[in-house]
Scaffold this active site. Sequence first.
Site, PDB file in Angstrom:
ATOM      1  N   GLY A  92       0.938  -1.304  -0.010  1.00  0.00           N
ATOM      2  CA  GLY A  92      -0.197   0.125  -0.049  1.00  0.00           C
ATOM      3  C   GLY A  92       0.894   1.276  -0.052  1.00  0.00           C
ATOM      4  O   GLY A  92       1.856   1.190   0.834  1.00  0.00           O
TER       5      GLY A  92
ATOM      6  N   ASP B  77       0.252   2.338   8.959  1.00  0.00           N
ATOM      7  CA  ASP B  77      -0.201   1.294  10.049  1.00  0.00           C
ATOM      8  C   ASP B  77       0.704   1.522  11.290  1.00  0.00           C
ATOM      9  O   ASP B  77       0.125   1.118  12.555  1.00  0.00           O
ATOM     10  CB  ASP B  77      -0.477  -0.195   9.873  1.00  0.00           C
ATOM     11  CG  ASP B  77      -1.720  -0.194   8.618  1.00  0.00           C
ATOM     12  OD1 ASP B  77      -2.351   0.727   8.592  1.00  0.00           O
ATOM     13  OD2 ASP B  77      -1.530  -1.249   8.017  1.00  0.00           O
TER      14      ASP B  77
ATOM     15  N   ARG C 115     -26.302  13.112  16.716  1.00  0.00           N
ATOM     16  CA  ARG C 115     -26.221  11.457  16.024  1.00  0.00           C
ATOM     17  C   ARG C 115     -24.909  11.185  16.865  1.00  0.00           C
ATOM     18  O   ARG C 115     -24.144  12.012  17.486  1.00  0.00           O
ATOM     19  CB  ARG C 115     -26.070  12.089  14.501  1.00  0.00           C
ATOM     20  CG  ARG C 115     -27.114  12.243  13.639  1.00  0.00           C
ATOM     21  CD  ARG C 115     -26.477  12.431  12.349  1.00  0.00           C
ATOM     22  NE  ARG C 115     -27.615  12.555  11.329  1.00  0.00           N
ATOM     23  CZ  ARG C 115     -27.640  13.174  10.219  1.00  0.00           C
ATOM     24  NH1 ARG C 115     -26.693  13.956   9.934  1.00  0.00           N
ATOM     25  NH2 ARG C 115     -28.770  13.343   9.576  1.00  0.00           N
TER      26      ARG C 115
ATOM     27  N   MET D 299      -8.146   3.087   9.017  1.00  0.00           N
ATOM     28  CA  MET D 299      -7.387   1.855   8.750  1.00  0.00           C
ATOM     29  C   MET D 299      -6.866   1.159   9.979  1.00  0.00           C
ATOM     30  O   MET D 299      -6.379   1.932  10.769  1.00  0.00           O
ATOM     31  CB  MET D 299      -6.165   2.174   7.602  1.00  0.00           C
ATOM     32  CG  MET D 299      -7.250   2.235   6.326  1.00  0.00           C
ATOM     33  SD  MET D 299      -5.921   2.502   4.902  1.00  0.00           S
ATOM     34  CE  MET D 299      -7.064   1.963   3.403  1.00  0.00           C
TER      35      MET D 299
ATOM     36  N   GLU E  17     -10.492  -0.749  11.047  1.00  0.00           N
ATOM     37  CA  GLU E  17     -11.201  -1.566  10.218  1.00  0.00           C
ATOM     38  C   GLU E  17     -11.202  -2.813  10.712  1.00  0.00           C
ATOM     39  O   GLU E  17     -11.872  -3.597  10.497  1.00  0.00           O
ATOM     40  CB  GLU E  17     -10.746  -1.343   8.970  1.00  0.00           C
ATOM     41  CG  GLU E  17      -9.165  -1.603   8.744  1.00  0.00           C
ATOM     42  CD  GLU E  17      -8.558  -1.393   7.435  1.00  0.00           C
ATOM     43  OE1 GLU E  17      -9.380  -1.627   6.449  1.00  0.00           O
ATOM     44  OE2 GLU E  17      -7.271  -1.270   7.249  1.00  0.00           O
TER      45      GLU E  17
ATOM     46  N   ARG F 249     -24.573   7.324  12.096  1.00  0.00           N
ATOM     47  CA  ARG F 249     -23.949   7.423  10.854  1.00  0.00           C
ATOM     48  C   ARG F 249     -22.524   7.179  10.778  1.00  0.00           C
ATOM     49  O   ARG F 249     -21.856   7.663  11.721  1.00  0.00           O
ATOM     50  CB  ARG F 249     -24.048   8.712  10.139  1.00  0.00           C
ATOM     51  CG  ARG F 249     -25.493   9.049   9.916  1.00  0.00           C
ATOM     52  CD  ARG F 249     -26.246   8.313   8.888  1.00  0.00           C
ATOM     53  NE  ARG F 249     -27.523   8.990   8.480  1.00  0.00           N
ATOM     54  CZ  ARG F 249     -27.757  10.021   7.907  1.00  0.00           C
ATOM     55  NH1 ARG F 249     -26.815  10.523   7.137  1.00  0.00           N
ATOM     56  NH2 ARG F 249     -28.956  10.191   7.714  1.00  0.00           N
TER      57      ARG F 249
ATOM     58  N   VAL G 264      -8.418   7.844   1.854  1.00  0.00           N
ATOM     59  CA  VAL G 264      -7.955   9.188   1.953  1.00  0.00           C
ATOM     60  C   VAL G 264      -6.843   9.318   2.816  1.00  0.00           C
ATOM     61  O   VAL G 264      -5.810  10.349   2.841  1.00  0.00           O
ATOM     62  CB  VAL G 264      -9.226  10.068   2.530  1.00  0.00           C
ATOM     63  CG1 VAL G 264      -8.728  11.343   3.224  1.00  0.00           C
ATOM     64  CG2 VAL G 264     -10.429  10.053   1.622  1.00  0.00           C
TER      65      VAL G 264
ATOM     66  N   ARG H  17      -4.241   7.377   3.144  1.00  0.00           N
ATOM     67  CA  ARG H  17      -3.029   7.218   2.310  1.00  0.00           C
ATOM     68  C   ARG H  17      -2.637   8.194   1.380  1.00  0.00           C
ATOM     69  O   ARG H  17      -1.428   7.961   0.750  1.00  0.00           O
ATOM     70  CB  ARG H  17      -3.341   5.883   1.922  1.00  0.00           C
ATOM     71  CG  ARG H  17      -3.017   4.682   2.614  1.00  0.00           C
ATOM     72  CD  ARG H  17      -2.463   3.494   2.451  1.00  0.00           C
ATOM     73  NE  ARG H  17      -2.667   2.959   1.004  1.00  0.00           N
ATOM     74  CZ  ARG H  17      -3.050   1.988   0.554  1.00  0.00           C
ATOM     75  NH1 ARG H  17      -3.529   1.182   1.416  1.00  0.00           N
ATOM     76  NH2 ARG H  17      -3.063   1.735  -0.640  1.00  0.00           N
TER      77      ARG H  17
HETATM   78  O1  F6P Z   1      -0.967  -1.538   5.080  1.00  0.00           O
HETATM   79  C1  F6P Z   1      -1.460  -0.302   4.656  1.00  0.00           C
HETATM   80  C2  F6P Z   1      -3.015  -0.399   4.485  1.00  0.00           C
HETATM   81  O2  F6P Z   1      -3.400   0.896   4.139  1.00  0.00           O
HETATM   82  C3  F6P Z   1      -3.869  -0.917   5.730  1.00  0.00           C
HETATM   83  O3  F6P Z   1      -4.022  -0.248   6.695  1.00  0.00           O
HETATM   84  C4  F6P Z   1      -5.041  -1.456   4.894  1.00  0.00           C
HETATM   85  O4  F6P Z   1      -5.836  -2.403   5.557  1.00  0.00           O
HETATM   86  C5  F6P Z   1      -4.677  -1.718   3.768  1.00  0.00           C
HETATM   87  O5  F6P Z   1      -3.418  -1.229   3.391  1.00  0.00           O
HETATM   88  C6  F6P Z   1      -5.516  -1.582   2.132  1.00  0.00           C
HETATM   89  O6  F6P Z   1      -4.871  -2.001   1.219  1.00  0.00           O
HETATM   90  P1  F6P Z   1      -5.507  -1.875  -0.129  1.00  0.00           P
HETATM   91  O7  F6P Z   1      -5.245  -0.573  -0.570  1.00  0.00           O
HETATM   92  O8  F6P Z   1      -4.582  -2.768  -0.838  1.00  0.00           O
HETATM   93  O9  F6P Z   1      -6.901  -2.307   0.061  1.00  0.00           O
END
Ligand code: F6P
Length: 341
Positions: free
Chosen positions: A10, A127, A162, A169, A221, A265, A272, A274
């Site tokens: 990533g 991460d 709300r 992530m 996540e 919600r 975003v 990254r």
């Molecule tokens: O390892 C970095 C990361 O952004 C994680 O936080 C996330 O779970 C994963 O990559 C998402 O990967 P991709 O963009 O391949 O779906």
Amino acid sequence: MRIGVLTGGGDCPGLNAVIRAAVRKGTQVHGHSFVGFRDGWKGPLEGITMPLDVGTTRGILPRGGTILGSSRTNPLKVDGGIDAIRATLAKESVDALIAIGGEDTLGVATALAAEGVTVVGVPKTIDNDLGATDYTFGFDTAVQIAVDAIDRLHTTAESHHRVLIVEVMGRHAGWIALHSGLAGGANVILIPERPFDIEQVCNYIEHRFASHYAPIVVVAEGAVPAVGTMSLQDQGVDAFGHVRLGGIGAVLEQEISARTGKEARATVLGHVQRGGTPTAYDRVLATRFGLHAIDAVHDGESGVMVALRGTDIVRVPLAEATRELKTVSLERYAEVEVFFG
Ligand code: F6P
């Protein structure tokens, strides 16, 4: 020497700063030349290159993403993958590789080093879950993006009374959730390391409404409910076998609404986190990693990775970087619990 550079996994803000620093110092101080491999391990696997020199790396310090491109291609899963990489390195007259990546990319680098390929690693992931380094670049930027979002969500949550849920992530480690939730004043923070009790989460939410504030729930996540309490969806796996996550925010939205009777919600920050320009902290860390990585290559090192220890950049065995994931300890989590509810 001629040095190949690649970025895998990533993407993350600061990759370009590493590339720029390694090329600048490698060229101007050590007199080496460079070639860029495109799209992670796909580049050396398939012989896809691009020119890399002081000219092509000019102006990229503040730019997000990676000028080399990235992918999650795993050459260890391709028949003859390592031989194909060796052939490309020989064809391009590459003496050493700098591999910039997270646990997967560095895992491949570890395997290649064991096969005699000269390779130096640079740790990267938003991460912040690589064991051998105190921090990875990209993390500070991701946290800042999440905090900006949380600050904005507070005001609209108050206006509409709300519950707003922010999914960030972090599939195995809750660092982004922990730091952004703490800095953003979350009502409760849910991380993968500590399965949550939905009853307790709803109690925190109700308490926050009772004090005339609207609750913000920050959830990683990869956060999971305590066994047997709620079901979750998943969406297939990538080339390294990781489940593609996403969905805990939506599940919580339903569950919290049903249990508390309050409107909930979810906002999924997703990629975003990254994207875009790195913070000053990440630019400095990434630049220092690039400078130290090229020094390691120049010194004839292989099978090592540069790492941050305190304020120093040190060299550690690549195998150490991938041996253990750095997760949030229960003690660190306990520190923030005083702010819940
Ligand atoms: O390892 C970095 C990361 O952004 C994680 O936080 C996330 O779970 C994963 O990559 C998402 O990967 P991709 O963009 O391949 O779906």
